[in-house]
Every structure is written in C-alpha cells, then in structure tokens.
Design an enzyme around this catalytic site. Structure first.
Site, PDB file in Angstrom:
ATOM      1  N   SER A  31       0.913  -1.113   0.055  1.00 15.19           N
ATOM      2  CA  SER A  31       0.075   0.070  -0.113  1.00 15.19           C
ATOM      3  C   SER A  31       0.945   1.134   0.037  1.00 15.19           C
ATOM      4  CB  SER A  31      -0.859   0.132   1.187  1.00 15.19           C
ATOM      5  OG  SER A  31      -0.485   0.032   2.454  1.00 15.19           O
ATOM      6  N   LYS A  85      -6.281   3.660   8.671  1.00 23.18           N
ATOM      7  CA  LYS A  85      -5.201   4.523   8.206  1.00 23.18           C
ATOM      8  C   LYS A  85      -6.065   5.861   7.926  1.00 23.18           C
ATOM      9  CE  LYS A  85      -3.234   1.056   5.189  1.00 23.18           C
ATOM     10  NZ  LYS A  85      -3.065   0.460   3.929  1.00 23.18           N
TER      11      LYS A  85
END
Length: 774
Positions: free
Chosen positions: A677, A720
């Site tokens: 990611s 996140k």
C-alpha cells in the site's frame, strides 16, 4: 543472698547431663582426664566440680567448651568396671563457678567460687515456695511420667532454693533450661524461673490432654457410626429392603429414568447398570462403569433455558456493556429476529477475529446475557491432542470426556452460548489434529449427533450457539474456517476508546480502588492524551492499566494528604503516569520536495509514514533503507520502473537513472515495514524529488501501484483514515475500489477530511504535487 567461698578442686566435664545441688546419682566415666580428676578428688577431700559441655559431640573439651557454672559435688563411691570405665556415685553440694584454670597435664584443676544458699525467713519467698509447690502438684496430676510419691517427698522442704533444684531435677527440661536454673544464684530469681517453667509445662500437658481427648472422641464416634450402620443393615435385611450395592443400583436406575435421555442412550445406560450390579465392588472395572454412568446422568439431555426474543432488551444490554462494535451487535440482533420468526433456527457459529484487548470474550458473555442463555468458555490455546476435543476411550486409565462434553456438563443446558477461545492457537502432533476434530462440532449438518470417544453415544449440539475467538485467521485451517461466519473487530478508534474509558473502564477501576463518585475526575483532554501518548494498541487493556495507575495515585493522595477530590487534566497527566511513552506521526509543517506522507496499518491501529527520497550524483543505484519487507521493496521497484517508462510525460530527464543514485528511506528503521500500500506514496515522493515540485503537507495517501500506473485497492482503510485525522491532514487519497470502505469511517472523521478516490497515478499527482519546480 548466697554466701561465697573459694577453693581449688578437680573438674569433671559431663556430656548431656547436669547435676543440681542435693542430687545423688551414678555416673559412668571413661575419658582419661576425667578418671585422673576422680582419682585426684579421692586423694584430697573427695570434692569435684561437675560442669556440662556446651556441645556433646566434643570428645576432648577445652575450658571454652564448658559452662562456667557447675555443681560442686562429693564423690561418695568409686568402682572400676571390667570394661575399664569407672562408675562413680556423686552427691551435689552447692553451685560452683570457675574463676580460673590451673596448669596440670593429667587433669583440669580449677579455682572455684562456691555459692551456698542462705536460709532466709522471708514472707515473699515463702509465698513463692508455696506457689511453686502448688504448680508442681498440678503438674504431677497432669503428667503420667511422675508419681505422686515425688510430691510427697518434697512437700515438707522449707528451703525454697533447694525445693526448686529438686523439682528441676525431675522435670524433662532441655540442658540449656536446666543450666539457666543452675546459674540462678539468687534464690528468688531461681524460684520465679521455676514457677514460669512449671506454668509452661502445665499448659503443654493441658494441650496434649485436649488433643488426646479429641482423638478419643473421634474414634468413639467412628465406632458408634460403624455399629449404627451394622444395625441399620440388619434392620433393612429383616424388613426385606435392599441394602448396599443393590440400593445404589436402584438409585442410579431412578436417575437414569428421570434425566430424559434419548431411548438408545437410556438402553445403553441400563445395560451398563446391569453389568455394574453383577461386578464386585473390588473390581477395577466397577469404578470405570460407575464414572461412566455418572457422566451420562450429569449431562443435559433435554433441559434448556428459554430464549428471550426481545430485540430491544438485547440491544440495550449490548450497548450498555460495549461501545462501538456495530457489526457484531447487528449480527446478533439479526439472529434474534430470525429465531423469533422461525422458532427453530440452528445455532450460528460466529468467529470474532481481532487483536488482543478488543473485547471478544466479554462480547460473547454479553451475547449469552442478552439471549438469557447459560455461558460456558473453554480455552483452546496450546491444545494439541485430538482427545482434548473428542475424549479418551474408556479402556484407558483416568479416561475423561473431551472438553466439549465437559463444557456441556458445566453449562447444564442443551442450548448454552459456548465460547471456543483462542481457536487460532491450536496445534497438532503425533496425537492427532484437534482442529480436525472440531470440524464435526462446528458443522451444523453434523453436530446434531456429535460422537465423543468416552460417551460413545451421539450427543446433540445443534442448539448450541458456538462463538470462536481468534487473533488472526492465518493459522486457522481452511476447512475449519469455512464452517464459521467471520466477524472482524479491527480495533477501536480514538473516539471509541475515549467513550469506553469514560463510560466503562474508569468507573470500573474507581469501584475496584475504593474511590467514590466525585473523588476522581479525569478530563476528556487528559483521557485523549493517555490514549495517544501512553498506549499503543488496538484494544483497551493497556488503557485500563493506565487508568488503574491513576486510581492508585489518586487513592494515595486522598489518604495521605486528606484531599476530597483529585482532578487529572492535560497538564498534570505526566505527574500520574510519568513522561509520555509513545508518539504518533504528525503532518509536516511545510510542503517538502521528495517527502510524501503515507498511511500505514499496524496491529495497534493506523499510523502515518513519511517516505523520503534523496538524489545524489552517481550511476543509477536504487538504495532502499528502513527495514523494508520484500513486498514493500517490490512496490518501490514498480514505482521506479513506472517513472522510467513515463519520464518524458512527467517532465523528467529520461536518463535520470544513469546520472543519479536514488535513496528511498522510511524513518523508524528499527520497525519492520511491509505491504504493497505504500506504492503510490513512494512514486509520488520519487516524482517530487525528480521534478523539484513539493508535495502538499496536508495530503496523505495509500494504494498499490502497477507498472502501468494503475492504483489498486488496499486494506485497513478505517485505521489509516483515523491516523490521518489524528495527524492533522486535510486530504486523503484512496484507491477508487476502496469507496465501499468509507461507510465504516466515523462521521466525525468524515467531516474533517476530504477523500479523493483515484484509479491512476496521474490523478494522485494532480492532488499531491503543488507549485512549480523550485
């Protein structure tokens, strides 16, 4: 007071023996120096000093090995025995203290100070003498070792000191205690000590007597019970009633009929009962059959609790005991609703997966409470034997049913909430695979006839609501995982932790630490500071520990300083918990070239990650540092290859890779980092460094990149996003395919963040890069 006089006489050491004045007794003497001392005494005036050795093991004692105080005695008779030793008859005369030792090679000659008791006519002394005599009389009555004649022989003695010495010679005292009496030159002091010793000895004898009486009473009771049992047997026999084992078999048969077993199980139980009746009690198989029958009777076969199908009540209980966890609560309420309509839904098998401390076990307990069901928990952590699940064969010594059947017995009903805790921590070895044994337990098509090796009869588990907990799905075998409905509890947001601390943890800790309401107040800002700087976890266990520490400090302040109230604010948190233990990523203060802010997922929630790129003249080496995993290194290579293929469109020198060494670094090099990611973050930081355009300090991003520049979806969006909000970012760039995950993000976070959904790196650069080339 005692009169003193001094003279020089021989010394005879005694081992384990002490002679009092007025005592007459025989001694056997064998040591050479002792024989010489006796011969010297016989030549002179027959006087000798008898002193005891401090240590009986010393064969040839020196003067330091002897007590200073002894007894001056007269040798009445000396007789040589055939074995070479001498038998001597001595009579104690008075106390004697060694003043000094005179040089003599054959024996000890010592200068002795004699102490002779004065005959005093003192009323106090007479009172002490009578008390001592009375205590001694009581002692003789209690003691079985002394005859009454001894009391008769001393009762007419008028001298208190002499009486004390004679009594001491008859008591079973230690040598040290006798020596203390011998050293008591003062008559009153000696009599006082004697009275104290007699009192203690009398108490000991009384205690011994009471113990003996209790033992005797116990024996008498046992004998009485034995006679009564024998009489009862005789009466039962006369009346024709069944006795002994026959009565026991009758009682077992009645229980088997009443417990509600299925017909095939009842038939097996009655058959085993018939065998039990015929086998002698002394046989080993008798106890095996009895244990088996006890298990069959103890298991619930038909008994069940009535479910309360009140969705509103269940929702209220779940909300009161747990904050957040909306998905799990919704699933439980759905189950309740369906069961209320169908009345016959099989128990679902839920698997709660999440890090430690997020409330998986307590949530299962709340589900049981909301359903009005019994709750039973077994821990599967470290289980590696199939028999732990399925039980042992009855032929083995010490055989028992497996944990499932044991749990059902403990639950007492056929429809409990059954928690299989730590299902991911099972292992297997040569004794079998317990996870494979659980397949039958957790399969709704099979568990209506679960077979345990010990019970051997099918047992219905279809009405049980199984809930499993695990920290990770990676170690759960696929077939087992396929039978469960997985509900992931990723962890709590900071806002959720704040609510949990205020509504649950702090009140609980205050109760446990004896703090009344109002004694301790922790402000919201202080709680948030504790969550951010003193804990790093997905759950709330460490948060609870920190609150417990605050409660302890507050209790100490209230008790020691007399304060009625303690307030914890943002400013004084460090006074209670010390310096902050953790820090979290925060937004850059200004736009930077070659620095992009990525969003990372950790076991303790989300965090921000600054990715730095540095260019230096060189030959095109790509250096990656920061303890990166293989997947993250591959993401960096993919970003690098994409930029090379699109160099002209991005206004980058096509030969940049031949002229420069590129160094990519991710700070906190001691912490391992991995995952795809960070792809778009690395690409953005590289392009920023190569074009000289700064990256906006307000932008955070996450997404996987391909060689064509496509942005692929990633996981952990909720965590996140929360880290971006906490760090003070204003814009978050996410892959377009992660749009569905935005539903999980709390509204308070959505209000303060702008979400940009992208499918290609060009869109990322539009939002991330600002200004012109510097």
């Amino acid at each position: 007071m005692a009169r003193k006089k001094s003279k020089v006489i021989p010394l005879l050491p005694l081992r384990g023996l002490l002679v009092f004045p007025t005592m007459v007794l025989h001694l056997d003497v064998g040591r050479e120096k002792s024989i010489q001392a006796l011969e010297r005494a016989m030549v002179n005036d027959h006087l000798i000093l008898l002193t005891s050795q401090k240590d009986v093991e010393v064969e040839d004692p020196e003067l330091d090995d002897l007590y200073e105080m002894g007894t001056v005695a007269r040798v009445k008779q000396l007789l040589k025995l055939p074995n070479g030793t001498f038998r001597v008859l001595v009579e104690g005369i008075s106390r004697g203290k060694i003043l000094k030792c005179l040089e003599d090679d054959t024996c000890y000659m010592v200068q002795v100070e004699q102490f002779v008791d004065d005959i005093e006519h003192d009323m106090e002394l007479e009172a002490l003498r009578r008390t001592m005599l009375e205590y001694f009389e009581q002692y003789i009555k209690l003691s079985k070792k002394l005859s009454a004649d001894i009391y008769t022989s001393i009762m007419d003695i008028d001298e208190a000191g002499r009486m004390a010495d004679i009594i001491a010679s008859h008591l079973p005292l230690k040598l040290e205690e006798k020596q203390q009496l011998l050293e008591a030159v003062n008559v009153k002091e000696r009599v006082h000590k004697m009275i104290e010793i007699l009192h203690n000895e009398k108490e000991i004898l009384n205690l011994e007597k009471r113990i003996s009486q209790r033992v005797k009473q116990s024996m008498d009771r046992m004998q009485k019970e034995y006679y009564l049992r024998e009489q009862m047997k005789a009466i039962q026999k006369e009346l024709g009633e069944k006795e002994g084992k026959a009565g026991e078999v009758e009682a077992l048969k009645e229980k088997i009929e009443q417990v509600g077993m299925p017909e095939h199980v009842k038939a097996t139980a009655l058959k085993e009962l018939e065998r039990y009746e015929k086998i002698p009690v002394s046989s080993a198989e008798s106890s095996v059959i009895r244990n088996y029958l006890d298990w069959l009777i103890a298991l619930p076969w038909t008994k069940q609790t009535e479910d309360i199908h009140d969705i509103h009540r269940a929702e209220k209980i779940l909300n009161e005991e747990h904050y957040g966890l909306e998905k799990v609560k919704e699933r439980v309420l759905e189950y309740l609703a369906v069961q209320q309509l169908t009345k016959s839904l099989k128990g679902p098998i839920l698997c709660l997966v999440g890090p430690p401390g997020v409330g998986k076990t307590s949530l299962a307990r709340s589900i049981a409470k909301s359903l009005n069901r019994n709750f039973v928990r077994i821990s599967l952590g470290g289980v590696r034997d199939e028999s732990e699940i399925r039980g042992h064969r009855r032929t083995y010594v010490g055989a028992l049913p497996g944990r499932i059947i044991q749990g059902m017995k403990k639950a007492g009903t056929i429809n409990p909430v059954f928690l299989l805790d730590e299902i991911d921590k099972m292992s297997s070895d040569f004794r079998g695979d317990p996870s494979a044994a659980l397949l039958e337990v957790l399969d709704p098509e099979q568990n209506h006839s679960f077979s345990d090796h010990y019970i051997e009869e099918p047992y219905d588990l279809s009405k049980v609501m199984f809930i499993a907990t695990a920290n990770t799905l990676a170690t759960i075998p696929g077939p087992l995982l396929d039978r469960m409905e997985v509900i992931t509890i990723a962890g709590y947001t900071e806002v959720e932790k704040l609510h949990i601390a205020k509504e649950h943890l702090l009140p609980k800790q205050m109760r446990e630490h004896g703090l009344q309401k109002g004694m301790l107040q922790v402000r919201d800002e202080a709680l948030m500071q504790i969550i951010r700087y003193y804990t790093r976890e997905a759950g709330v266990r460490n948060l609870e520990r920190q609150l417990a520490a605050i409660c302890r400090k507050a209790a100490k302040i209230i008790v020691s300083e007399g304060r009625k109230r303690v307030i914890v604010t943002e400013k004084n948190v460090s006074e209670f918990l010390g310096k902050p233990k953790y820090h979290y990523g925060q937004a850059e203060r200004e736009d930077q070239i070659g620095v992009a802010t990525g969003l990372a997922y950790t076991t303790a929630g989300g965090d921000t990650l600054a990715i730095e790129v540095s260019l230096a003249p060189g030959k095109g080496k790509l250096i990656l540092t920061g303890q990166l995993g293989d997947v993250m290194k591959e993401s960096a290579q993919a970003a690098f290859s994409y930029i090379r293929s699109r160099a002209k469109e991005l206004n980058i020198d096509p030969e940049f890779h031949e002229k420069n060494d590129i160094h990519i670094h991710v700070p906190e090099g001691a912490v391992p980092k991995d995952g795809p990611s960070a792809g778009i973050t690395i690409a953005t930081a590289l392009i920023s460094a190569l074009t000289g355009r700064p990256v906006s300090r307000h932008v955070g991003m996450t997404g996987e990149i391909t060689l064509r520049g496509r942005v692929l979806p990633i996981g952990g969006v909720k965590e996140k996003t929360l880290s971006a909000h906490r760090a003070g970012l204003k814009k978050v760039i996410l892959p377009k395919e992660n749009e569905k995950d935005l539903e999980e993000i709390p509204d308070v976070v959505k209000k303060n963040l702008q979400f940009v959904l992208v499918s290609h790196l060009d869109e990322v650069l539009e939002h991330a890069l600002v200004g012109e080339k510097r």
